[in-house]
Design an enzyme around this catalytic site. Sequence first.
Site, PDB file in Angstrom:
ATOM      1  CG  HIS A  22      -1.767  -1.126   1.460  1.00 26.81           C
ATOM      2  ND1 HIS A  22      -1.624  -1.949   2.542  1.00 26.81           N
ATOM      3  CD2 HIS A  22      -2.784  -1.627   0.738  1.00 26.81           C
ATOM      4  CE1 HIS A  22      -2.540  -2.911   2.481  1.00 26.81           C
ATOM      5  NE2 HIS A  22      -3.258  -2.740   1.388  1.00 26.81           N
ATOM      6  CB  CYS A 127     -13.275 -14.235  -4.842  1.00 26.41           C
ATOM      7  SG  CYS A 127     -12.037 -13.981  -3.532  1.00 26.41           S
ATOM      8  CB  CYS A 130     -11.856 -10.515  -5.438  1.00 30.77           C
ATOM      9  SG  CYS A 130     -10.317 -11.364  -5.662  1.00 30.77           S
ATOM     10  CB  CYS A 145      -9.903 -16.358  -5.524  1.00 39.37           C
ATOM     11  SG  CYS A 145      -9.215 -14.735  -5.867  1.00 39.37           S
ATOM     12  CG  HIS A 148      -7.918 -13.247  -2.197  1.00 43.57           C
ATOM     13  ND1 HIS A 148      -8.586 -12.552  -3.163  1.00 43.57           N
ATOM     14  CD2 HIS A 148      -7.436 -12.353  -1.327  1.00 43.57           C
ATOM     15  CE1 HIS A 148      -8.530 -11.260  -2.871  1.00 43.57           C
ATOM     16  NE2 HIS A 148      -7.837 -11.108  -1.771  1.00 43.57           N
ATOM     17  CE  LYS A 299      -6.671  -9.726   6.591  1.00 41.01           C
ATOM     18  NZ  LYS A 299      -7.788  -8.988   7.178  1.00 41.01           N
TER      19      LYS A 299
HETATM   20 ZN   LIG Z   1     -10.043 -13.270  -4.452  1.00 43.05          ZN
END
Ligand SMILES: [Zn+2]
Length: 506
Positions: A22, A127, A130, A145, A148, A299
């Site tokens: 970020h 997902c 997302c 996904c 992810h 995460k």
């Molecule tokens: Zn996802």
Amino acid sequence: MARPFYVTTPIYYVNDAPHIGHAYTSVAADALARWRRLWGDDVVFLTGTDEHGLKVQRAAEAQGLGPQELVDRHSAHYREMGELLELSNTDFIRTTEARHRTAVQQFLQAVHDHGDIELGTYQGLYCVACEAYYTADELIEGERCPIHERPVEHVTEENYFFALSRYQDRLLEHYAQHPEAVQPQARLNEVLGFIRQGLRDFSMSRKSISWGIPLPWDPEHVTYVWFDALFNYCTGVGYGEDRARFDRYWPVDYHLVGKDILRFHAVYWPAMLMAAGEAPPRCVFAHGWLTVGGEKMSKTKLNAIAPAQLVEEFGADGYRYHFLRDQQFGPDGDFSYEAMVARYNADLANNFGNLANRVLTMAVAYGDGVAPGARAEGPLVAASRAALSGLEQGMDRLDFAGGFGAIWDLIHAANAFIEDRQPWALRKAGDAEAAAAVLGDCLEVLRIVAVLASPLIPGACGELWRRLGLPGRPEDERLPDGVEWGRMPAGVRLEKGAPLFPRIEA
Ligand SMILES: [Zn+2]
């Protein structure tokens, strides 16, 4: 009147904790904003947080909190990240703010009136992380996904759809006329490929969720994801509130985004804007992923690095320097702590820090703390002009590493000049005037570097400026005049000070 310049970061999803990925986009946007200010532009730099949706609603329920309470807490972490990294954003938008709700509803109504939002039934593979539907062929082994890597859900519901399929030709036409609107070039090819495959209408509302902005013509539905999140860019410059302000800054100059959200910014978003009669963005610039040990931070993988950990050790300047000089803003780049220490020591502690330290030490000692002026001409004039033009060329392409590298060429040249002329030897030989001339030139280089490097390492440049005895701040200078050779005044008080960048032992 100053030229308007508008740059954005994506709004960050409140459920995530801020990590160096970020911060990477934010620091790049900040350097660009500060650079444009040096040219006298009237800059709007927007960042903020994305606060609606199913994930937030579920996370709040799981923690026994109201969703607003949850987003208030989490959004604060991103504000703190901004302060830590000395971001100069002019606004911080939260999608739960009243101004955003009003603006989104007005925009939705405009697109609906245009006939591009229709009711339908959606069945799809979704997902939650997302907040996006996928087709089976986009998924890993047809069920997980691609971002992810976790299983998607089967969802059937009544939704409103945005008629993206109607915009295929207009988008292709738009990019044919404005190939610079997606950068770097390889990303444009990716976007064009996606559009040419044929565009599907996308679902843009939910009945099953309450944490969102209701559709003005059917308040049982809340708008979902893209109409809520992407529209922050328009809310931020006054859409729905102040048309004159909106027209001044829109279309945006740069949306800086990670490559994973390029499609939404370069396909969905311009089509949505066209549907409401607004202009598409001037440029969506997609950078690569910042990986750790070759993997994208997340995460779930627990490999996310918090910016605060690094700022504590390297300072905000050391942090900003590393990510803008060591990573190419475009391709993926792998973060390495060892590389960060090595570059900090080589470029900041040694090259820049040493130049400042030795020049100020000698100038203070030889001139009783008072600066000799720069000569009108001298051997470093060409190198200082080259630093400005190299930086300009780099910044025009958002090549931060190359552009700021041009400043370090000037720093190298000044260090080499000192080695060559040896002002200490000149002084010893009784030629105080020649020694003062060399130091005057080097002080002038330091002044120029403080201005040019201020978008990159604002803290150190401000401190150097003060030690040079100059009034105001380097960022108050205006280009190109501010770095014109020969402006370093004679007779101001210098201060040696402690090292600007203490060495770091790994
Ligand atoms: Zn996802």
